[in-house]
Scaffold this motif. Structure first.
Motif, short mmCIF file in Angstrom:
data_model
loop_
_atom_site.label_atom_id
_atom_site.label_comp_id
_atom_site.label_asym_id
_atom_site.label_seq_id
_atom_site.Cartn_x
_atom_site.Cartn_y
_atom_site.Cartn_z
N PRO A 239 0.82 -1.22 0.00
CA PRO A 239 0.00 0.00 0.00
C PRO A 239 0.85 1.27 0.00
O PRO A 239 1.74 1.44 0.85
CB PRO A 239 -0.82 -0.13 1.29
CG PRO A 239 -0.82 -1.59 1.61
CD PRO A 239 0.51 -2.10 1.14
N GLY A 240 0.55 2.17 -0.92
CA GLY A 240 1.34 3.38 -1.04
C GLY A 240 1.21 4.33 0.13
O GLY A 240 2.11 5.13 0.39
N SER A 241 0.07 4.28 0.86
CA SER A 241 -0.12 5.19 1.99
C SER A 241 0.33 4.59 3.32
O SER A 241 0.23 5.25 4.35
CB SER A 241 -1.61 5.57 2.09
OG SER A 241 -2.39 4.43 2.43
N HIS A 242 0.83 3.36 3.30
CA HIS A 242 1.25 2.73 4.55
C HIS A 242 2.50 3.43 5.09
O HIS A 242 3.41 3.76 4.32
CB HIS A 242 1.55 1.24 4.31
CG HIS A 242 1.61 0.43 5.56
ND1 HIS A 242 2.68 0.47 6.42
CD2 HIS A 242 0.73 -0.46 6.10
CE1 HIS A 242 2.46 -0.34 7.43
NE2 HIS A 242 1.29 -0.92 7.26
N PRO A 243 2.57 3.68 6.39
CA PRO A 243 3.73 4.41 6.93
C PRO A 243 5.06 3.71 6.74
O PRO A 243 6.11 4.37 6.79
CB PRO A 243 3.39 4.56 8.42
CG PRO A 243 2.34 3.55 8.70
CD PRO A 243 1.56 3.41 7.43
N LEU A 244 5.06 2.39 6.53
CA LEU A 244 6.32 1.68 6.32
C LEU A 244 6.79 1.74 4.87
O LEU A 244 7.92 1.34 4.57
CB LEU A 244 6.18 0.22 6.76
CG LEU A 244 6.03 0.00 8.26
CD1 LEU A 244 5.74 -1.47 8.56
CD2 LEU A 244 7.28 0.45 9.02
N HIS A 245 5.92 2.22 3.97
CA HIS A 245 6.29 2.27 2.55
C HIS A 245 7.21 3.46 2.30
O HIS A 245 6.87 4.61 2.62
CB HIS A 245 5.04 2.39 1.68
CG HIS A 245 5.33 2.34 0.22
ND1 HIS A 245 5.01 3.35 -0.64
CD2 HIS A 245 5.92 1.38 -0.53
CE1 HIS A 245 5.38 3.02 -1.88
NE2 HIS A 245 5.94 1.83 -1.83
N ALA A 246 8.38 3.19 1.72
CA ALA A 246 9.37 4.25 1.49
C ALA A 246 9.53 4.60 0.02
O ALA A 246 10.48 5.30 -0.34
CB ALA A 246 10.71 3.83 2.08
N GLY A 247 8.64 4.10 -0.84
CA GLY A 247 8.71 4.45 -2.26
C GLY A 247 9.26 3.32 -3.10
O GLY A 247 9.31 2.16 -2.69
N THR A 248 9.68 3.69 -4.31
CA THR A 248 10.18 2.73 -5.29
C THR A 248 11.70 2.83 -5.39
O THR A 248 12.25 3.93 -5.45
CB THR A 248 9.56 3.01 -6.67
OG1 THR A 248 8.14 2.92 -6.56
CG2 THR A 248 10.04 2.01 -7.70
N LEU A 249 12.36 1.69 -5.41
CA LEU A 249 13.81 1.70 -5.59
C LEU A 249 14.17 2.23 -6.97
O LEU A 249 13.48 1.94 -7.95
CB LEU A 249 14.37 0.28 -5.43
CG LEU A 249 14.40 -0.30 -4.01
CD1 LEU A 249 14.84 -1.76 -4.06
CD2 LEU A 249 15.33 0.50 -3.11
N PRO A 250 15.26 2.98 -7.08
CA PRO A 250 15.70 3.44 -8.40
C PRO A 250 16.19 2.28 -9.24
O PRO A 250 16.58 1.23 -8.71
CB PRO A 250 16.83 4.42 -8.08
CG PRO A 250 17.32 4.00 -6.73
CD PRO A 250 16.14 3.45 -6.00
N ALA A 251 16.16 2.47 -10.56
CA ALA A 251 16.55 1.39 -11.47
C ALA A 251 18.04 1.42 -11.78
O ALA A 251 18.47 1.23 -12.92
CB ALA A 251 15.73 1.48 -12.76
N ARG A 252 18.85 1.69 -10.77
CA ARG A 252 20.30 1.65 -10.88
C ARG A 252 20.86 0.96 -9.64
O ARG A 252 20.39 1.20 -8.53
CB ARG A 252 20.90 3.05 -10.99
CG ARG A 252 20.44 3.85 -12.20
CD ARG A 252 21.20 5.16 -12.30
NE ARG A 252 20.72 5.97 -13.41
CZ ARG A 252 21.39 6.99 -13.93
NH1 ARG A 252 22.57 7.31 -13.42
NH2 ARG A 252 20.92 7.68 -14.93
N HIS A 253 21.86 0.15 -9.83
CA HIS A 253 22.43 -0.56 -8.69
C HIS A 253 22.97 0.38 -7.63
O HIS A 253 22.85 0.11 -6.43
CB HIS A 253 23.53 -1.51 -9.17
CG HIS A 253 23.00 -2.78 -9.74
ND1 HIS A 253 23.80 -3.73 -10.34
CD2 HIS A 253 21.74 -3.27 -9.81
CE1 HIS A 253 23.06 -4.74 -10.74
NE2 HIS A 253 21.80 -4.48 -10.44
#
Length: 551
Positions: A239-253
């Protein structure tokens, strides 16, 4: 029964009610038979790219394998982009193409070709059907393979004369496969996770595909773990609104490594090996981090990085098992959950501060346009995104919680967004569908608008119109840094003349508007759930600026 009758019998038993296609001479036996079979609806696309994209969206919306019928070598070649997208996004499809009459194949007839050779690089498996009695068996096998993890497209070559044969063939029965159970070794993995000082989770698209989001939430809350979506995720996996959600990882190592640094244990669930976009020399995992990896596909375990505990099994069943084992065992989980809430509040406050200074009238700042889209989405909407640079910004502002609310493809084949949106709405007419598209992506799949109008599919298409391939300019600037201020960009502009997508929509008979500001965009999108016909919204946004202008 005849081979053609057996084909339709298999389709019925596999739950197929809609056939996606673009026909030619080799498909005439099938099309003629369909006129007497009202239980099947034939959905026409004007080009094979649109056909494949509609089938992909439909399969995702229904949760069933979709069936596609293409025409000879050229049609299959046009459909390869869609097969590539389906393979990388794990969408189950059975794709067929008509082959020329076998009685003159040796004479190299017009339109003939090596169909299985064309399909092999992008299909999970290919079948060259040469005998009538093999068709029911191989078609049945194709449906089973398409849905088996990792799901993907399976291809069959069907000669025209074979489809017209009156030979009697037998129909093999359909197998009912039980869902995958929990992976062995959950107790050991739970001990590693419970002992973590700072646990982190990477939610892969396998979580969303297996309807395992609630189970992952339970695991994350039991641990108090920070959760990232996998790079360029195809769906809502947390869930995008969950407080533990920190977003999407970037597509670079390098970006992945930076995000995971400071954590001592990572649970990687249903994620295909991180699949970076731009090369950076760093390893994606920080030194010394303990890796627990879960997937339904055994080939994923240890594919690109070592796993201290590799778990193979049903993702939903395994996460449910982990949640039960972890409840009440992780020290500090409540404190980490509270810290997550504070971090989420700080991110939202910083985003609001940025939005306050952005241009809200046409041409609109891309981040402001993305925020206007997020504000206008109906609560139960499905967002199909193929907007490249604006799509990255959308991921920052969206707070989608309901699984199935976000559709993307990591396949890389442009032009899928329009067809995917049409197919998704056909597959689930209960939820409004909004497609957010880049102007370049729209041009790749423009003919898909015809199908939306033809079948009166009420999708709202939002075209982010900056008149350029902005992501490529950004990439060049990233490579060159400050020297980019002298750069000329060759082949990266779509004007002059400027693209007017309201006129393109009118050509297909679709209503369209060009918005003047963010308020009009939000208000128009808020009505997406009330429409009974498609609408295109042309959104003029600001173009690329040189780094010194941004500074």
């Amino acid at each position: 029964m005849t081979p053609l009758q057996a084909l339709f019998a298999v389709l019925r038993e596999e739950g197929v009610t809609r056939i996606f296609g673009n026909p030619g001479t080799t498909e005439l036996p099938l099309l003629d038979a369909l006129t007497e079979l009202p239980e099947f609806e034939y959905t026409l696309g004007l080009q094979e790219g649109s056909v494949m994209a509609m089938a992909d969206g439909y399969a995702r919306a229904t949760g069933r394998t979709a069936f596609v019928n293409l025409h000879v070598a050229a049609g299959l070649a046009n459909g390869m982009v869609g097969m590539l997208n389906a393979a990388r996004s794990r969408t189950p499809l059975v794709v067929t193409a008509g082959q020329q009459d076998r009685r003159h194949l040796a004479q190299d007839p017009m339109l003939a070709g090596d169909l299985v050779g064309i399909a092999r690089p992008v299909a999970k498996q290919v079948f060259d059907v040469q005998h009538a009695y093999d068709l029911p068996l191989l078609l049945r096998r194709a449906f089973a393979l398409a849905a088996r993890p990792p799901a993907g497209p399976v291809f069959l070559s069907l000669p025209m004369d074979l489809m017209a044969e009156l030979t009697e063939v037998s129909l093999p029965s359909r197998s009912v496969v039980a869902p995958a159970g929990p992976a062995p070794g959950l107790a050991d993995a739970a001990r590693l996770l419970a002992a973590a000082r700072s646990p982190v989770i990477v939610a892969g698209d396998g979580v969303g595909r297996d309807a395992a989001v609630p189970a992952l939430v339970a695991v994350a809350e039991a641990l108090g773990a920070t959760v990232y979506h996998q790079p360029m995720n195809d769906g809502v996996d947390f869930p995008g609104s969950h407080p533990l959600h920190a977003g999407t990882l970037p597509a670079r190592h390098a970006g992945i490594r930076a995000a995971l640094t400071g954590h001592d244990v990572v649970l990687i669930a249903g994620c295909h090996a991180f699949t970076p976009h731009h090369y950076t020399p760093e390893h994606p995992l920080p030194d010394g981090i303990t890796v627990v990896q879960l997937d339904s596909d055994p080939a994923e375990i240890g594919r690109n990085f070592g796993a201290d505990r590799g778990l193979v099994g049903g993702i939903r069943a395994s996460l449910q098992g982990l949640a039960a084992l972890l409840t009440g065992t992780a020290d500090g989980s409540a404190e980490r959950l509270a810290a997550g809430r504070l971090a989420a509040e700080r991110r939202d406050a910083e985003l609001a501060r940025q939005l306050g200074g952005l241009r809200a009238v046409a041409p609109i700042d891309p981040l402001a346009a993305a925020a206007a889209v997020a504000a206008g989405l109906p609560d139960n909407a499905v967002l199909v995104e193929e907007a490249i640079t604006t799509g990255v910004l959308l991921r920052r502002v969206l707070r989608l919680d309901r699984p199935g609310s976000y559709v993307h493809t990591v396949g890389g084949g442009l032009g899928s967004g329009i067809g995917a949106a049409v197919g998704h709405r056909l597959g689930d007419p209960r939820r409004p569908v909004v497609a957010v598209l880049g102007d370049g992506c729209t041009m790749f799949g423009l003919q898909g608008l015809w199908s939306a109008v033809r079948y009166r599919v009420p999708v709202t298409f939002v075209v982010m119109n900056n008149g350029e391939y902005r992501t490529l300019k950004h990439t060049l600037d990233d490579i060159d840094g400050p020297s980019a201020r002298q750069r000329r960009y060759l082949g990266l502009d779509l004007g002059p003349p400027a693209l007017d997508f309201t006129r393109a929509a009118a050509f297909f008979g679709m209503d369209a508007i060009r918005v003047r500001d963010t308020n009009e965009l939000t208000e128009t999108l808020a009505k997406a759930g009330t429409r009974d016909a498609p609408l295109l919204i042309d959104v003029p946004i600001t173009g690329h600026r040189h780094p010194e202008e941004d500074a």
